[in-house]
Design a protein around this motif. Structure first.
Motif, PDB file in Angstrom:
ATOM      1  N   UNK A 115       0.794  -1.220   0.000  1.00 40.99           N
ATOM      2  CA  UNK A 115       0.000   0.000   0.000  1.00 40.99           C
ATOM      3  C   UNK A 115       0.834   1.281   0.000  1.00 40.99           C
ATOM      4  N   UNK A 116       1.955   1.281   0.703  1.00 39.50           N
ATOM      5  CA  UNK A 116       2.732   2.505   0.865  1.00 39.50           C
ATOM      6  C   UNK A 116       3.612   2.778  -0.347  1.00 39.50           C
ATOM      7  N   UNK A 117       3.642   4.028  -0.821  1.00 40.11           N
ATOM      8  CA  UNK A 117       4.615   4.394  -1.845  1.00 40.11           C
ATOM      9  C   UNK A 117       5.997   4.404  -1.184  1.00 40.11           C
ATOM     10  N   UNK A 118       7.061   4.198  -1.975  1.00 42.08           N
ATOM     11  CA  UNK A 118       8.399   4.051  -1.401  1.00 42.08           C
ATOM     12  C   UNK A 118       8.839   5.230  -0.527  1.00 42.08           C
ATOM     13  N   UNK A 173       4.040  -0.294  -6.041  1.00 43.36           N
ATOM     14  CA  UNK A 173       4.695   0.909  -6.541  1.00 43.36           C
ATOM     15  C   UNK A 173       6.026   0.578  -7.208  1.00 43.36           C
ATOM     16  N   UNK A 176       8.374   6.150  -6.401  1.00 44.02           N
ATOM     17  CA  UNK A 176       7.595   6.924  -5.433  1.00 44.02           C
ATOM     18  C   UNK A 176       6.249   7.436  -5.923  1.00 44.02           C
TER      19      UNK A 176
END
Lengths: 211, 235
Positions: A115-118, A173, A176
């Motif tokens: 879920x999280x972008x880098x 992803x 970013x």
């Protein structure tokens, strides 16, 4: 004399062909696949199991660097489930409200593994229904996008900008601000990956399938 | 009769030196291919040797997939890698890391006790080698670069790098398990051959795996051998 000369040329040619073949075969074993189209099914993205009851259920996904946390709270209310999402940082644990939605029990919202972008600027959620899955991108800070929208609806934007393909999955992803969208051609079995650029809200078709 | 035949063969080579030249050229081509020392492609084509050394470049900017990537600063003080994991202190037996390329999963065991199971990203643009390997060196941070054109990458401060090798995949080829800050697509192939891991996962694995960490660069030796790594194609 002429026979001997012919014989020597023939033998030289045979040795040359065998040698080149050996070199070629050896290099094949180390061949780098620069463009990969795969007929393999995508590895299933593990989704947290949601047990919906009257109690508030919590699901947490940390960012890959461990600095941020996304929390999902879900609570069943009759035929509906209320979902709420918050982010917080490890250094400042104050909850930042992101999003909430009420879904009928046949539908659900989940936190994808990636879920999280880098750089921890964005996150994306997956909404599953019996008909179609949808994906929503949010600022992790809770702020709105430039058009004042709370989130970007990937299915909606894809339908507006790309024809001939159906989204199979949004897996994570590539960078970013680049979300990987795996699709299948509407005609035939060809699988194609796209990048969705969150900043420009554009899709770029790729030559490599991210499987 | 035999002596005459031998004379003929020598005469055959000497009379037509072109044959000798062809044979020597082919030996020169074939020998490196079949010898144990044949150099398979480096995991990081541009930083083949450089990646094997400890390096920190704080406040640097990396490149991956034509995108600029802000490089996380490396904090060399003891951090999350030193956190103990439930069950680790009671586990006995040999440590072993398994990577399944089909499921994109890494499992680490000590004896029969599972230490960690997590998703990884193996080779997409370059093949991740399969087989049984051993960690030969652990490096806290290094720079990795390679590819070309749209695939070009230059990534400073790659954290928690564990290089592995065997007889077919030499140490100089630079294949490793390491942390990843430029993408988050674990469970799917993304690398040029190495095994990419979430930084929080690899930090724990780095401190757990042998040889026991001693400084920013830790080499395995006969007294402190490296943990075995088995990579399979899987199904």
């Amino acid at each position: 004399m002429a026979t001997l000369r012919r014989k020597s040329i023939l033998i030289s040619l045979i040795i040359l062909i065998i040698g080149v073949s050996l070199v070629f075969l050896a290099k094949q074993s180390y061949k780098v696949e620069s463009r990969a189209f795969s007929a393999l099914h995508d590895s299933p993205t593990p989704n947290p199991t949601i047990i919906v009851s009257n109690a508030v259920q919590e699901t947490i996904m940390d960012s890959p660097d461990g600095k941020m946390t996304l929390k999902m709270e879900s609570q069943q209310q009759g035929d509906y489930v209320e979902y709420s999402f918050y982010t917080s940082s490890k250094s400042v644990p104050t909850k930042q409200y992101i999003f909430s939605k009420k879904e009928i029990v046949s539908d659900s919202i989940s936190i994808p593994y990636n879920t999280w972008s880098p750089n921890n600027s964005y996150l994306f959620l997956k909404e599953s229904t019996p008909v179609v899955n949808d994906y929503y991108v949010f600022f992790a800070s809770g702020k709105n996008f430039t058009d004042n929208s709370q989130y970007l609806d990937i299915q909606e934007l894809f339908a507006q900008r790309v024809t001939g393909y159906t989204i199979l999955d949004v897996t994570g992803w590539a960078a970013p601000n680049l979300l990987i969208v795996n699709t299948k051609a509407n005609q035939g079995e060809r699988k194609v990956s796209f990048w969705f650029n969150v900043a420009s809200k554009t899709f770029t078709q790729l030559g490599t399938y991210f499987y | 009769m035999v002596r005459r035949k031998r004379k003929k063969n020598i005469h055959f080579i000497l009379r037509y030196p072109i044959n000798l030249i062809v044979i020597l050229t082919l030996v020169g081509l074939i020998y490196p291919v079949v010898s144990k020392n044949y150099s398979m492609p480096c995991a990081n084509s541009l930083s083949c040797e450089e990646s094997l050394k400890f390096k920190v470049e704080n406040n640097a900017v990396g490149i991956f997939e034509n995108q600029k990537v802000n490089t996380p600063n490396i904090d060399l003080s003891p951090g999350i890698g030193n956190q103990s994991v439930l069950g680790e202190s009671n586990a006995t037996g040999e440590k072993h890391i398994y990577v399944n390329l089909a499921t994109q999963t890494l499992s680490a065991y000590q004896g029969d006790t599972l230490f960690m199971q997590t998703l990884i990203s193996s080779g997409l643009w370059g093949k991740t080698p399969t087989g049984d390997f051993t960690i030969w060196i652990k490096i806290r941070s290094t720079t990795m670069s390679g590819g070309s054109g749209a695939d070009y990458y230059n990534l400073p401060n790659v954290p928690y790098v564990m290089f592995f090798s065997n007889n077919q995949v030499p140490a100089s080829a630079g294949f490793s398990l390491h942390g990843t800050y430029w993408h988050n697509n674990f469970g799917h192939r993304m690398s040029h051959g190495c095994v990419n891991m979430k930084t929080t996962d690899v930090a724990k694995l780095y401190e757990w795996a042998d040889p026991p960490t001693a400084g920013n660069t830790t080499r395995a030796n006969d007294t402190n051998p490296g943990t075995k790594v088995t990579i399979i194609k899987g199904s």
